[in-house]
Design a protein around this motif. Sequence first.
Motif, short mmCIF file in Angstrom:
data_model
loop_
_atom_site.label_atom_id
_atom_site.label_comp_id
_atom_site.label_asym_id
_atom_site.label_seq_id
_atom_site.Cartn_x
_atom_site.Cartn_y
_atom_site.Cartn_z
N LEU A 83 29.21 40.80 39.57
CA LEU A 83 29.68 40.61 41.03
C LEU A 83 31.03 40.21 41.22
CD1 LEU A 83 26.34 38.92 42.40
CD2 LEU A 83 27.19 41.22 43.18
N GLU A 84 31.44 39.12 40.36
CA GLU A 84 32.97 38.69 40.49
C GLU A 84 33.86 39.97 40.39
OE1 GLU A 84 33.32 35.56 37.74
OE2 GLU A 84 32.13 34.11 38.96
N LYS A 85 33.52 40.61 39.18
CA LYS A 85 34.43 42.01 38.99
C LYS A 85 34.59 42.91 40.07
CE LYS A 85 35.16 45.57 35.31
NZ LYS A 85 34.64 46.06 34.22
N LEU A 86 33.32 43.10 40.85
CA LEU A 86 33.17 44.24 41.90
C LEU A 86 33.92 43.42 42.99
CD1 LEU A 86 29.46 45.25 41.54
CD2 LEU A 86 31.59 46.69 41.16
N GLU A 87 33.82 42.08 43.04
CA GLU A 87 34.42 41.40 44.53
C GLU A 87 35.94 41.53 44.27
OE1 GLU A 87 32.87 37.46 44.45
OE2 GLU A 87 31.23 37.88 45.42
N THR A 88 36.31 41.46 42.98
CA THR A 88 37.89 41.50 42.41
C THR A 88 38.50 42.81 42.96
OG1 THR A 88 37.75 39.78 40.94
CG2 THR A 88 39.43 41.00 40.97
N GLU A 89 37.57 43.84 42.47
CA GLU A 89 38.21 45.14 42.51
C GLU A 89 37.98 45.60 44.20
OE1 GLU A 89 35.32 47.76 40.65
OE2 GLU A 89 35.97 47.23 38.61
N ILE A 90 37.02 44.90 45.12
CA ILE A 90 37.01 45.01 46.25
C ILE A 90 38.32 44.50 46.97
CG2 ILE A 90 35.98 44.53 48.56
CD1 ILE A 90 33.24 44.89 46.91
N GLU A 91 38.74 43.45 46.57
CA GLU A 91 39.85 42.77 47.03
C GLU A 91 41.18 43.55 46.72
OE1 GLU A 91 39.93 38.78 45.62
OE2 GLU A 91 38.43 38.11 46.84
N ASN A 92 41.22 44.11 45.68
CA ASN A 92 42.50 44.89 45.24
C ASN A 92 42.50 46.02 45.97
OD1 ASN A 92 43.22 43.10 43.18
ND2 ASN A 92 42.05 44.10 41.67
N LYS A 93 41.22 46.78 46.33
CA LYS A 93 41.27 47.89 47.06
C LYS A 93 41.74 47.61 48.46
CE LYS A 93 40.02 50.85 43.91
NZ LYS A 93 41.17 51.87 43.51
N GLU A 94 41.05 46.55 49.07
CA GLU A 94 41.76 46.24 50.40
C GLU A 94 43.26 45.93 50.40
OE1 GLU A 94 39.31 42.76 51.29
OE2 GLU A 94 37.43 44.00 52.03
N LYS A 95 43.70 45.23 49.51
CA LYS A 95 45.02 45.20 49.63
C LYS A 95 45.92 46.43 49.59
CE LYS A 95 45.22 40.44 47.45
NZ LYS A 95 45.43 39.72 45.86
N GLU A 96 45.25 47.57 48.81
CA GLU A 96 46.08 48.71 48.76
C GLU A 96 46.16 49.57 49.93
OE1 GLU A 96 44.56 50.96 45.46
OE2 GLU A 96 45.06 49.62 43.93
N ILE A 97 44.78 49.22 50.70
CA ILE A 97 44.53 49.91 51.95
C ILE A 97 45.48 49.35 53.20
CG2 ILE A 97 42.94 49.95 53.74
CD1 ILE A 97 40.95 50.30 51.53
N GLU A 98 45.65 47.75 53.07
CA GLU A 98 46.60 47.22 53.79
C GLU A 98 48.27 47.66 53.53
OE1 GLU A 98 46.32 43.05 53.31
OE2 GLU A 98 44.13 43.04 54.27
N LYS A 99 48.53 47.80 52.35
CA LYS A 99 49.58 48.30 52.01
C LYS A 99 49.92 49.72 52.48
CE LYS A 99 52.80 48.81 48.07
NZ LYS A 99 52.93 48.68 46.75
N LEU A 100 49.08 50.75 52.21
CA LEU A 100 49.11 51.97 52.81
C LEU A 100 49.22 52.05 54.47
CD1 LEU A 100 46.80 53.69 50.42
CD2 LEU A 100 49.17 53.83 50.45
#
Length: 202
Positions: A83-100
Amino acid sequence: MRKKSDFNELEESKISKFQWFLVIFIPLIFAVTVALIVFTVAGVNVVEKAKEMSAKIPFFESDQKGEENGKSARNDEKVSMKLEKLETEIENKEKEIEKLEGIIDTRDKAIAKAEAEKQQLQTEMNQLKDSQNNSKQAFKDIIRTYETMAPKRAAPIITEMNDEDAVGILSSMKAATLAKVLEQMTTADAARLTKKLTEQSS
């Protein structure tokens, strides 16, 4: 005699214990073997049955529960880590989306700005064209006015203008009208303006 008697008693005690062992243990082994054969023939899974019976025994039951609890704790730990790994991946994807989204927003703003500037330039160009067209139309109207005016009246007005405006009007007149207007000017004015007309046409 006493020592011999003690020795006999000890031997009898050993024999007695061995007899009890033979009487109890051998029949027990025989009974267990017969029971295993009977259960096997009857189609009963002896191993599973033994597990069920051992689970009912308090000591074994506590061991099994402890083992199950250990497995459950390990599973919970694995799930938690996943779960922690998935949450980290989700946060990273959200940051990428915000950047884009930021890049897209900046690009959209640049496009909107360029479009607004284009519209502004188009408006200014249209205004200049309209102004130019209006000026041309106004100039044509002025020429028409001078052409319809009597040469005797037009000549003194034109000579009062600066040479540039006067030449502009005279150069746009028909040749016959121009000749009549120049005839009504003084020799000096006619000569000066004729020279300007010649320079402009060359």
